[in-house]
Design a protein around this motif. Sequence first.
Motif, short mmCIF file in Angstrom:
data_model
loop_
_atom_site.label_atom_id
_atom_site.label_comp_id
_atom_site.label_asym_id
_atom_site.label_seq_id
_atom_site.Cartn_x
_atom_site.Cartn_y
_atom_site.Cartn_z
N PHE A 199 -4.05 -5.57 4.26
CA PHE A 199 -4.45 -4.17 4.20
C PHE A 199 -3.33 -3.23 4.66
CE2 PHE A 199 -8.35 -6.63 4.93
CZ PHE A 199 -9.05 -6.31 3.78
N MET B 147 -4.16 0.82 8.07
CA MET B 147 -3.47 0.71 6.79
C MET B 147 -2.60 1.93 6.55
SD MET B 147 -5.05 0.29 2.92
CE MET B 147 -5.65 1.98 2.87
N ARG C 250 -8.14 3.56 8.98
CA ARG C 250 -8.75 2.30 9.38
C ARG C 250 -10.26 2.47 9.35
NH1 ARG C 250 -10.63 1.56 14.78
NH2 ARG C 250 -10.22 3.33 16.18
N ARG D 201 -0.95 -3.38 6.91
CA ARG D 201 -0.81 -3.18 8.36
C ARG D 201 0.57 -3.53 8.89
NH1 ARG D 201 -5.68 -2.69 11.23
NH2 ARG D 201 -7.54 -2.81 9.92
N THR E 80 0.81 -1.22 0.00
CA THR E 80 0.00 0.00 0.00
C THR E 80 0.85 1.27 0.00
OG1 THR E 80 -0.16 0.02 2.42
CG2 THR E 80 -1.87 -1.17 1.22
#
Length: 802
Positions: A543, A569, A587, A545, A527
């Motif tokens: 995601f 994220m 989030r 994290r 991401t």
Amino acid sequence: MPSTEQPSTEQPTTDRHADQLAVLRRRARRTGALAAVSLLVAAVLGGLLVARDDDGPATDLGDDRPGGPPPAQVEQLIASLAAEPVDPRQVELVSSVSTFADCDALIGDLRRIGAEHVGSRGFGGFVDVYGGGVAEDSAGEQAATFDAGVAAPAGRSQAAAEPTTLGTNVQVAGVDELDVVKAAGTLIYDLDRRGDLRITDTATSQVLATLDVTPGGIFGEGEGEGEDGDRSHPGGPSDVRQLLVADGRVALFGSETEVSEPVAGDPSATRASTEFMTVTFVDATDPASPTVTDRVRIEGSLVSARLVDGEIRLVTGSNMADLGFVMPTTPTSVAKALEQNRRSVATSAAEDWIPDWQRRGEEPQPLVPCARVHVPETFSGVAMTSMVTFPLGGGRFEPAGTSILAPSTTLYAGLEKVAISSEVWVDPIDRERLEFDDWQTAVHEFGFADDAAPTYVGSGIVDGSTIGQFAFGEIDDSLAVVTTKGTPWQQDPTVGIDLTILTPDGDGGLAAASKVADLSNGRGEVTAVRFVEGRVLVSTGSFGREVYVIDVTEPGRPRRAGNVGLPGMAGYFHPLPNGQALVIGSRVDQVGEGRQQRSRSWVQAHLLDVTDADAPRIVSTWERPWVADGVAADHHAFTYWPDRRLAMWGLYDTQGDDAPNAAAVLGTVDGVSEVAVPVASKPNEVAPPCPVVAVTDPDIRDQLGPDDEVLRCADTAVQELEWPRFECYRLDGGTVARYAPGEEDAAAFFVCSPAPQPTVARVLVVAGIPMLYTDQTIEALDPETFASTAITYHPSSGAIGY
């Protein structure tokens, strides 16, 4: 100009088809109507590809056209081709490129490789349905982006004692980037709602000048506005969207569409179009009296532009806009369509491959000379990526350029180098049905020298695909790239991520000097990526994290170090001093039960300490519920004020009910702390610009919103109306005649509805004053309390929000 000749009624059917198709061919040469011509051939001349006898000759689309090869040479090339286009799974990616001494040699090579790879639908873009399809721009299959290593304010020329003015948030110190608004000294340069360049003096809150910079009319008959305020040149629409500023000189970048007249005899009356990017130069050394000094248009689209020491580095992308392709209308016509498209490529000329640029009143000329076009040994598609440099201070377009026949999948721009990644070309129609093992990406590096065109440095190969705008960075003098396994269009979140460091080998290649493989333990869902001092940060996992740290303090021996989990994220990393970085993320959780359950969004900021690469840690976290932001999608939305160690960016409310939007102002010393969350104020109330009409008819009132107002302006020529806190649109004459008979020629009527809440697009710092730049206002804030001190109505075309 398109042909207006009508085929004779006595003409044989076969010849009539050939003539009509030749008209389409000439039209495609002028307009680049890839989709329109292909669909028109299928729909209007549908029998051509179906009704011909299988042994009949292929229609000749112009073997004798200017710049094309002799017919015998075309036939020799066609005869040498295999029955089917090259299978992309059988293509071995190599890193070398070729250049040619003259245009004849270059175009001869391009005809050959193009004819080998072109398919029955051209170079991709039609769905697998005979008789119908959707066009896809081969130059725009991947969003092209830039990236760099360390962020710092760009373009600051004030002495240290002067109040701070911050430029656009950039990724390489000293490399300014395109944006919708620029700040310099006490001035703000932006585009107003009409697309005019606006120069505002924040010291007095006054607009010093407004200048029409739309490219409409530059290449047609007349300039400025047409009927009903239409800002289009006679061929089609145009606009300006982004700008660069230095020392009172402004370069504005936009687009223009040239729309053709329908082909004579075409029952569909299709109006095809060609895309151009535009550059407008403005001398604003006297900000109260700016003047346009030059305007040009360039065939193709803008990828991006950068400003380094007064020199603009422009990157454009263009496809074979001068070639039209046919497509099959039935399964049995596939072979005929393939043969016809091969002939289109085999008869191509230099102007079909190399983009032009044009100044009004002058003939188009090539953007790049043939000798400076680089052709990869592995075909990557017909998109031409061109890198052009020119000085901003001169006020005129004086290009020096280099091109490479490869689509700009991902680009990196540093102080002294540009890198482009490209892959084996795969027709979009084949991407879902073909399986590819061991996918690789080619990386082409170019360097810059003073007052010279970009020079080719070398090419290398990395495993997998680049993964967005932060995939590239520099480690010492080497180029580094983060990739994930697999093709760009089929990303697998369970595959590995690699870091490869490429170094010139002296023989025109970029050698993989070192590599860290599978740095995320098979978690390929990336991401955010950022190259910071001695580290590479990668957020991945479920995601985004998990943040993984790659230690690159020894470039020849990069190593996977530690990792740390996040409570949300990660979307953007911003480097901070002392081995720290700010992580902007988000989030989502659920609140309520049953039918009342709702998703609640949070914006987060984490202070990440990576001083010890093996033990990264989250120092502190800030978060706010029921808001979202656009920083992950647009790093320009973020501002860091280094003198005060403040992070600032816009937030928009997600609860609905027209709740106000705001900005976050966070301190980053010894943790993340909330300094203020200033709410974006609406513009000050002012009287309506025209008298308000009392609407008493209940039927009319029911059709209006509860807070809508109807205004009657005596000046019937007024087409647009600005009223702070409202959005107004003019009623057409028929509507006025229906509800106010006899008034349609006596006045202009407007319906004005309450404008939505202002959205913060940027948090600017201008001469030491923080300001909320919204789609409706510029709002000055107290530099200590961040309370509102002044609101200026300032509707903008660039501050669109998220």
